[in-house]
Design an enzyme around this catalytic site. Structure first.
Site, PDB file in Angstrom:
ATOM      1  N   LYS A  90       0.850  -1.187   0.000  1.00 58.31           N
ATOM      2  CA  LYS A  90       0.000   0.000   0.000  1.00 58.31           C
ATOM      3  C   LYS A  90       0.883   1.232   0.000  1.00 58.31           C
ATOM      4  CE  LYS A  90      -3.576  -2.401   2.560  1.00 58.31           C
ATOM      5  NZ  LYS A  90      -4.564  -2.326   3.645  1.00 58.31           N
ATOM      6  N   ASP A 184     -11.110  -2.368  13.213  1.00 56.47           N
ATOM      7  CA  ASP A 184     -11.818  -2.248  11.935  1.00 56.47           C
ATOM      8  C   ASP A 184     -12.201  -3.623  11.409  1.00 56.47           C
ATOM      9  OD1 ASP A 184     -12.985  -1.058   9.795  1.00 56.47           O
ATOM     10  OD2 ASP A 184     -11.141  -0.542   8.757  1.00 56.47           O
TER      11      ASP A 184
END
Length: 846
Positions: A90, A184
């Site tokens: 990422k 999350d």
């Protein structure tokens, strides 16, 4: 699935060779990359082989025959195929890399992630917070996310849910033991490999100043997978919060439904805060374990280790995925094998050259799999008995309203004016300064038509915006659209030619409207535009701008708030005044919101009134802003509900009664304002309220005659709503005068319908092929549906894969409703992918 590398994409990130594009998210882009066979060179922060994850990437084609469960003997992190370790890398957007605070946070997150040692999590295995473009590498899992698998194949069988829950609980136990919270946990963050689930994306750094929408229009997060602690705005989320989210995830896996239902987001968040999950569809064998996870008190929830016991998952050498899921995983394994066999990166195909073929090293077969539509959701639970009594309750309340309120002919919509006498044809309406999807400034959905407003030299035209449209407004002089690539584009209403465009500032300060779990992104912090005569007013980069309608030149700008929580946010303009949401200047840190009035002529601040007066919990987050204007009164949504101010002076005129506190919008017609609200309970009945337009006192409240659908337009002779088609109601009785169900598109194709408006004496709406109009008599009686094909309309289309396995939904790829903007007898129709058509509204004679 793998995507080709775009022009300008990096070919190397840190020690990794970039091979393909996996997607994009709030941080930046995500790439598939490969390290050397013996692990990449470099320092301890960039060593893919050091990660604790074992067999995190195993999918079909990688020990698929034995399907062995992970064990201590398993290999290094990342997927190793044909030489080298495969990782997902990422990268961070360039607009935040210059922020030292962000780099510090990113560096801390890399260190925290390095503490994780779990066989059930695709742990980060390398990263560099100090490189020119910071990056973080995690083990690559060639398989679908849980959300993708359930959407495609439906709910999982009980045995698979048990095993899934046990392995994710084991991952949480490992994380919590290392002092790491996931924060999350949702279906998009659980990847499926042939030998079980792998938890991803824990502790990933997110910038506190990240823009509220990427250029691609990415929307992130799912409210149903929060915990009550998240909703309450607690600063410290505990390990028990992860367990609550796991309970929601198991409910989703077992039923295919979000555990806290749908409807208004505030209602969903309220249910989460009260732990009001609907477990009626969860199989009985799983219900006790899921219910234990979803206890409202964190102390009552099981630990991850105890949850493994409650699930009683039978140990198995082969993970009990159903055949459809195994096939789904296999597609990812075959795709990776094809990429390895190609010997090079996956590149975009070069355009065809008429002088001869151009050879591009593209992997054959990678894009041959057809797009699959989501699986239809299971039927909702039966309506509670009280919903069936709606008609009787409606009749009783109508009678009560007539007697107590003296509202005469208008019972459902107790308008204070007399019904107009029948006429052969309506007169030309007044000029309207601008129109958007809610109609004019009064938000009633009623748009008078005046032939004098037709642009000189107009004839039917079609045009194409440079990017998908994301909210438009039109008037005599201009049609302006916000687009998903973070721009505004203006067209000439007479010809469709581009007048101007404007790129907004992507490095501007922005807001994060929920916790880091739920963030609604809107194109680079930009609102919908508002056209008002010769001006276009918008907010971008926290700057309220008034632009010239024909040239786009900025006349003035002032500080203001951008999109708050929803995409529909826009400034309001009427009677030479601009109304916009701003910060309370003396209390910026608490993020209190105010309503400020500016002079349209020169931007002078006329007055400011606070709309919020205390810290706002996540359950209270919504767009506090102006919502309508009529007869000198501006209406706004405040923390306490709707409020009404004198537009010129800011004097408070009224506040919504407690019975109408759940109304967030208002439609003003004559002496009344109309709104619809729904309670926080799952089965709350939608209620229509008629309010005094000045004081906002409730005149009458009745149950909605159309299940839970609010009206799109409220006129003196007709109320129009869209409920699986257009329905026209009698405002005196609430009875349906006409119903026009929509025609489903051909199999495999998708389309949407615009919200209907009352344009002059006819109802107007559109789909991806045609314009639909229903002419109304002077008494509101419909004369029948007329279908007008629209030249240049895109027609139904194959839906793109809009969901990202890690981050959520790409708005630019969604199938979204068109917008119809009727001005001067002309309908401007804007389609979601950027096509625009201008056609004449049907005349008096059929």
């Amino acid at each position: 699935m793998l995507g080709p590398l775009r022009e300008g994409a990096p070919r190397r990130i840190g020690p990794y060779e970039v091979l393909a594009r996996l997607g994009a998210g709030g941080m930046g882009e995500v790439f598939l990359a490969r390290g050397a066979e013996d692990g990449p060179e470099g320092g301890p922060e960039a060593r893919a082989g050091d990660g604790p994850e074992a067999r995190a990437g195993d999918g079909a084609g990688a020990r698929a025959g034995d399907g062995a469960r992970p064990g201590p003997e398993d290999g290094p992190a990342g997927r190793s195929v044909g030489g080298g370790t495969f990782v997902a890398v990422k990268t961070v957007r360039r607009d935040v890399v210059g922020d030292p605070a962000f780099r510090d946070r990113f560096r801390r997150e890399i260190r925290v992630a390095s503490l994780v040692d779990s066989l059930y999590a695709a742990a980060p295995v390398g990263g560099d917070a100090d490189s020119e473009v910071p990056w973080l590498a995690t083990a690559y899992v060639p398989g679908p996310s849980l959300s993708q698998a359930v959407r495609r194949g439906g709910p999982l069988p009980v045995a698979a849910v048990r095993a899934l829950g046990a392995d994710v609980a084991r991952a949480l136990a490992d994380l919590h033991g290392a002092g790491v919270l996931h924060r999350d946990l949702k279906p998009g963050n659980v990847m499926l490999s042939v030998d079980g689930p792998r938890l991803i994306d824990f502790g990933i750094a997110r910038s506190s100043t990240a823009t509220t929408m990427t250029a691609t229009g990415l929307m992130v997060g799912t409210p149903s997978f929060m915990s009550p602690e998240h909703v309450a705005g607690a600063r410290r989320v505990t390990a028990a919060s992860d367990v609550f989210c796991l309970g929601s995830l198991l409910c989703y896996a077992a039923t295919g439904e979000d555990p806290f239902g749908d409807g208004p987001l505030a209602a969903v968040l309220y249910r989460v805060s009260q732990a009001e999950a609907d477990l009626s569809r969860v199989p009985e064998e799983l219900r006790p374990a899921v219910a234990a996870c979803l206890a409202v008190d964190p102390a009552d929830r099981p630990t991850p280790a105890r949850l493994v016991e409650l699930l009683a998952a039978e140990p198995a050498k082969v993970f009990p995925w159903p055949e459809g899921v195994r096939d789904h995983i296999g597609e990812y394994g075959r795709e990776l094998a094809q990429l390895v066999a190609s010997g090079g990166p996956l590149l975009e195909a070069a355009p065809v050259d008429p002088r001869g073929p151009v050879v591009t090293p593209e992997v054959p077969g990678l894009h041959s799999v057809p797009t699959l539509a989501p699986v239809a959701a299971p039927a909702p639970p039966a309506e509670p008995p009280r919903r069936k009594r709606g008609r009787r309750a409606l009749a009783a309340l109508l009678a009560l309203a007539a007697v107590a309120g003296g509202v005469g002919a208008y019972l459902l919509w107790p308008e204070g004016t007399e019904q107009p006498p029948a006429k052969a044809a309506p007169p030309a309406g007044p000029r309207v300064p601008g129109v958007d999807d809610r109609g004019t400034a009064d938000a009633s959905g009623v748009v008078p038509q005046n032939a004098a407003q037709r642009p000189a030299g107009w004839k039917p035209w079609r045009a194409k915006l440079r990017a998908p449209a994301f909210g438009c407004s039109a008037g005599e002089k201009v049609l302006v659209c916000r687009t998903t690539d973070g721009r505004y584009e203006a067209l000439d209403p007479a010809s469709g030619k581009k007048l101007w465009d404007a790129e907004v500032d992507s490095e501007s300060p922005t807001d994060s409207y929920m916790s880091d779990r739920v963030v609604y992104f809107v194109a680079r912090d930009s609102t919908r535009p508002t056209v008002h005569d010769g001006s276009v007013v918008l907010v971008t980069g926290r700057r309220l701008q008034a632009r010239d309608a024909r040239t786009g030149v900025v006349r003035w700008e002032k500080p203001a708030l951008g999109p708050q929580y929803i995409w529909a946010t826009r400034p309001l303009v009427a009677d030479g005044i601009v109304f916009a949401a701003t910060e309370v200047a003396e209390d910026v840190e608490s993020e209190r919101v105010a309503l400020t009035a500016f002079s349209l002529a020169d931007g002078r601040r006329l007055w400011t009134k606070a709309l919020t007066n205390s810290a706002i919990s996540n359950a209270e987050r919504r767009a506090y802003e102006p919502v309508a204007y009529a007869k000198g009164i501006v209406y706004a949504l405040s923390q306490g509900g709707l409020v009404a101010y004198d537009g010129k002076t800011g004097t408070l005129l009224g506040e919504a009664d407690p019975d109408a506190k759940d109304c967030h919008e208002i439609k003003v017609l004559g002496d009344s304002g109309y709104c619809a609200g729904i309670g926080n309970h799952r089965y709350s009945q939608l209620t229509f309220h008629a309010l005094d337009a000045r004081t906002l006192a409730v005149k009458a409240s009745v149950p909605a005659p159309l299940a839970s659908v609010a009206p799109a337009a409220v006129g003196p002779n007709a109320v129009v709503a869209f409920d699986k088609g257009v329905k026209i109601l009698d405002p005196r009785t609430g009875e349906t005068l006409a119903s026009y169900p929509v025609k489903a598109p051909p199999s495999g194709l998708a389309q949407e319908w615009s919200s209907p408006l009352l344009a002059g004496d006819q109802v107007v709406y559109a789909d991806f092929s045609s314009l639909y109009t229903v002419r109304l008599g002077a008494d509101g009686k419909p004369a029948g549906l007329k279908v007008t094909p629209v030249p240049g309309a895109p027609g139904p289309r194959v839906a793109e894969e809009a969901r990202d396995p890690l981050y959520g939904t790409f708005v630019a790829r969604q199938v979204r409703s068109p917008e119809v903007l009727p001005v001067g007898g002309i309908a401007y129709i804007v389609y979601d992918k950027g096509a625009v058509a201008s056609v004449e509204l049907p005349g008096e004679k059929e």
